[in-house]
Motif scaffolding. Structure first.
Motif, PDB file in Angstrom:
ATOM      1  N   LYS A 167       3.073  -2.093  10.691  1.00  0.00           N
ATOM      2  CA  LYS A 167       2.494  -2.247   9.648  1.00  0.00           C
ATOM      3  C   LYS A 167       2.562  -1.044   8.587  1.00  0.00           C
ATOM      4  N   VAL A 168       3.818  -0.535   8.829  1.00  0.00           N
ATOM      5  CA  VAL A 168       4.125   0.655   7.867  1.00  0.00           C
ATOM      6  C   VAL A 168       5.215   0.368   6.702  1.00  0.00           C
ATOM      7  N   ILE A 169       5.104   0.936   5.515  1.00  0.00           N
ATOM      8  CA  ILE A 169       5.689   0.062   4.609  1.00  0.00           C
ATOM      9  C   ILE A 169       6.272   1.353   3.694  1.00  0.00           C
ATOM     10  N   PRO A 170       7.532   1.354   3.489  1.00  0.00           N
ATOM     11  CA  PRO A 170       8.030   2.597   2.713  1.00  0.00           C
ATOM     12  C   PRO A 170       7.383   2.498   1.216  1.00  0.00           C
ATOM     13  N   TRP A 171       7.212   3.503   0.619  1.00  0.00           N
ATOM     14  CA  TRP A 171       6.603   3.720  -0.782  1.00  0.00           C
ATOM     15  C   TRP A 171       7.660   3.286  -1.815  1.00  0.00           C
ATOM     16  N   LYS A 172       8.910   3.386  -1.592  1.00  0.00           N
ATOM     17  CA  LYS A 172       9.872   3.093  -2.653  1.00  0.00           C
ATOM     18  C   LYS A 172       9.971   1.409  -2.693  1.00  0.00           C
ATOM     19  N   GLY A 173       9.823   1.183  -1.480  1.00  0.00           N
ATOM     20  CA  GLY A 173       9.969  -0.587  -1.479  1.00  0.00           C
ATOM     21  C   GLY A 173       8.663  -1.241  -1.991  1.00  0.00           C
ATOM     22  N   PHE A 174       7.834  -0.619  -1.648  1.00  0.00           N
ATOM     23  CA  PHE A 174       6.467  -1.059  -1.961  1.00  0.00           C
ATOM     24  C   PHE A 174       6.351  -1.179  -3.493  1.00  0.00           C
ATOM     25  N   VAL A 206       9.572  -7.786   1.544  1.00  0.00           N
ATOM     26  CA  VAL A 206       8.691  -9.065   1.437  1.00  0.00           C
ATOM     27  C   VAL A 206       7.434  -8.571   2.312  1.00  0.00           C
ATOM     28  N   ILE A 207       6.372  -8.406   1.790  1.00  0.00           N
ATOM     29  CA  ILE A 207       5.045  -8.396   2.719  1.00  0.00           C
ATOM     30  C   ILE A 207       4.519  -9.601   2.937  1.00  0.00           C
ATOM     31  N   ASP A 208       4.352  -9.880   4.246  1.00  0.00           N
ATOM     32  CA  ASP A 208       3.833 -10.938   4.818  1.00  0.00           C
ATOM     33  C   ASP A 208       2.249 -10.502   5.021  1.00  0.00           C
ATOM     34  N   PHE A 209       1.295 -11.584   4.505  1.00  0.00           N
ATOM     35  CA  PHE A 209      -0.050 -11.554   4.735  1.00  0.00           C
ATOM     36  C   PHE A 209      -0.668 -12.857   4.416  1.00  0.00           C
ATOM     37  N   ASP A 210      -1.758 -13.110   4.891  1.00  0.00           N
ATOM     38  CA  ASP A 210      -2.507 -14.432   4.518  1.00  0.00           C
ATOM     39  C   ASP A 210      -3.156 -14.291   3.093  1.00  0.00           C
ATOM     40  N   PRO A 211      -2.785 -15.001   2.154  1.00  0.00           N
ATOM     41  CA  PRO A 211      -3.191 -14.778   0.807  1.00  0.00           C
ATOM     42  C   PRO A 211      -4.784 -15.000   0.740  1.00  0.00           C
ATOM     43  N   SER A 212      -5.371 -15.531   1.629  1.00  0.00           N
ATOM     44  CA  SER A 212      -6.776 -15.907   1.349  1.00  0.00           C
ATOM     45  C   SER A 212      -7.565 -14.710   2.086  1.00  0.00           C
ATOM     46  N   ASN A 213      -6.866 -13.743   2.534  1.00  0.00           N
ATOM     47  CA  ASN A 213      -7.448 -12.552   3.201  1.00  0.00           C
ATOM     48  C   ASN A 213      -6.499 -11.270   3.090  1.00  0.00           C
ATOM     49  N   PRO A 214      -6.253 -10.968   1.669  1.00  0.00           N
ATOM     50  CA  PRO A 214      -5.170  -9.887   1.673  1.00  0.00           C
ATOM     51  C   PRO A 214      -5.601  -8.393   2.339  1.00  0.00           C
ATOM     52  N   PRO A 215      -4.562  -7.800   2.687  1.00  0.00           N
ATOM     53  CA  PRO A 215      -4.888  -6.459   3.471  1.00  0.00           C
ATOM     54  C   PRO A 215      -5.379  -5.224   2.644  1.00  0.00           C
ATOM     55  N   ASP A 216      -5.910  -4.468   3.331  1.00  0.00           N
ATOM     56  CA  ASP A 216      -6.477  -3.203   2.546  1.00  0.00           C
ATOM     57  C   ASP A 216      -5.057  -2.221   2.970  1.00  0.00           C
ATOM     58  N   LEU A 245       0.994  -4.833  -8.559  1.00  0.00           N
ATOM     59  CA  LEU A 245       0.628  -5.328  -7.220  1.00  0.00           C
ATOM     60  C   LEU A 245      -0.601  -5.910  -6.928  1.00  0.00           C
ATOM     61  N   GLN A 246      -1.631  -5.134  -7.267  1.00  0.00           N
ATOM     62  CA  GLN A 246      -3.133  -5.438  -7.074  1.00  0.00           C
ATOM     63  C   GLN A 246      -3.419  -6.718  -7.573  1.00  0.00           C
ATOM     64  N   ALA A 247      -2.695  -6.697  -8.978  1.00  0.00           N
ATOM     65  CA  ALA A 247      -3.188  -7.983  -9.657  1.00  0.00           C
ATOM     66  C   ALA A 247      -2.526  -9.408  -9.005  1.00  0.00           C
ATOM     67  N   GLU A 248      -1.199  -9.028  -8.690  1.00  0.00           N
ATOM     68  CA  GLU A 248      -0.490 -10.333  -7.903  1.00  0.00           C
ATOM     69  C   GLU A 248      -0.895 -10.633  -6.546  1.00  0.00           C
TER      70      GLU A 248
END
Length: 290
Positions: free
Chosen positions: A275-282, A5-15, A37-40
């Protein structure tokens, strides 16, 4: 292996930026996952100067049994960038570090990047048919290979010094870290200054950075890398330096770093820093955000 689960503010998505091995793994299935993922979630995908340097440095490699066409192999990620990524390169890790520590006035000019020129360089590389076309556009893989070799040699020399210190003192970390930080400043300032030549208040400001965003993650990662080498005989690679440098970009609290490197999963720095995410999980998180 649960749902990521990637937690972020939907009004300000991360780079979202990636380590270089991820770029080399961008097959059709991976690209499809990134599109979804970009579309979602409206992520903006970015690339770093370190991605650029590492990939370009291999464009002129000679063929081997394992890779019969290095040019095509290392050109392919640039074609993927054209498809899905913001072509404006991120600030260099060196600029991020020197800005965060209040030392930007010392920053060497070569570390200040022009996003438009790098965007054009990506286009030129992606559209080239031969290495000669790339060279004719002023992009020299040999230059970047030499840069990587010099950085790698300096890094390994420093890590060898830490191993030597550890044989003499249990306080090796405290003795060695200022030397490493001084090298970072010397390199980013294009040899204009070092930690020990700064004013005392500047030195304090620099060291405080390593308990804040970007700095703390870097410090933890470096210490774990060194402890594994000193206590368990783990091998240190020249490229570990570039992998770590990208952590400085996390000084921007709305950035996420995606990597397939296991070393980033050997510790947890807390939600405000890690703020590091494993590629497989991403990739696998497509359609699974809560």
């Amino acid at each position: 292996d649960g749902i990521l689960v990637i937690d972020f503010d939907p009004s300000n998505p991360p780079d979202v930026f990636f380590d270089t091995n991820v770029f080399r793994d961008l097959n059709p299935d991976s690209m499809d996952a990134l599109r979804k993922l970009q579309a979602e979630r409206n992520f903006r995908y970015r690339y770093s100067m370190l991605n650029f340097v590492e990939l370009v440095s291999h464009l002129g490699d000679a063929p081997t049994e394992e890779t019969d066409n290095p040019f095509a192999k290392f050109q392919a990620p640039f074609k993927k960038m054209i498809e899905l990524f913001d072509l404006n390169v991120l600030p260099s890790a060196e600029e991020a570090f020197m800005t965060a520590t209040g030392l930007k006035h010392y920053l060497g000019p070569k570390w200040t990047v022009d996003p438009a020129s790098y965007a054009q360089a990506v286009r030129n590389i992606a559209s080239a048919n031969t290495i000669d076309e790339i060279l004719s556009n002023g992009i020299d893989p040999a230059h970047y290979k030499k840069l990587r070799e010099c950085d790698g040699e300096s890094f390994l020399h420093l890590t060898d010094a830490a191993k030597t210190l550890a044989k003499k003192s249990t306080r090796w970390w405290g003795l060695w870290v200022p030397r490493f930080v001084s090298f970072q400043i010397f390199r980013a300032s294009s040899q204009k200054t070092r930690l020990e030549t700064l004013k005392s208040k500047e030195q304090i400001r620099v060291m405080k950075f390593f308990v804040r965003e970007g700095g703390k993650m870097f410090a933890i990662h470096l210490r774990k890398l060194m402890e594994r080498a000193i206590n368990h005989g783990g091998k240190i690679y020249a490229n570990d330096f570039y992998d770590m440098l990208q952590l400085f970009l996390l000084v921007n609290t709305n950035f996420l770093f995606v990597t397939d490197d296991r070393s980033f999963r050997r510790y947890y720095a807390g939600p405000e820093h890690h703020k590091v995410i494993p590629w497989k999980g991403f990739k696998a998180s497509v359609g699974k955000q809560g």
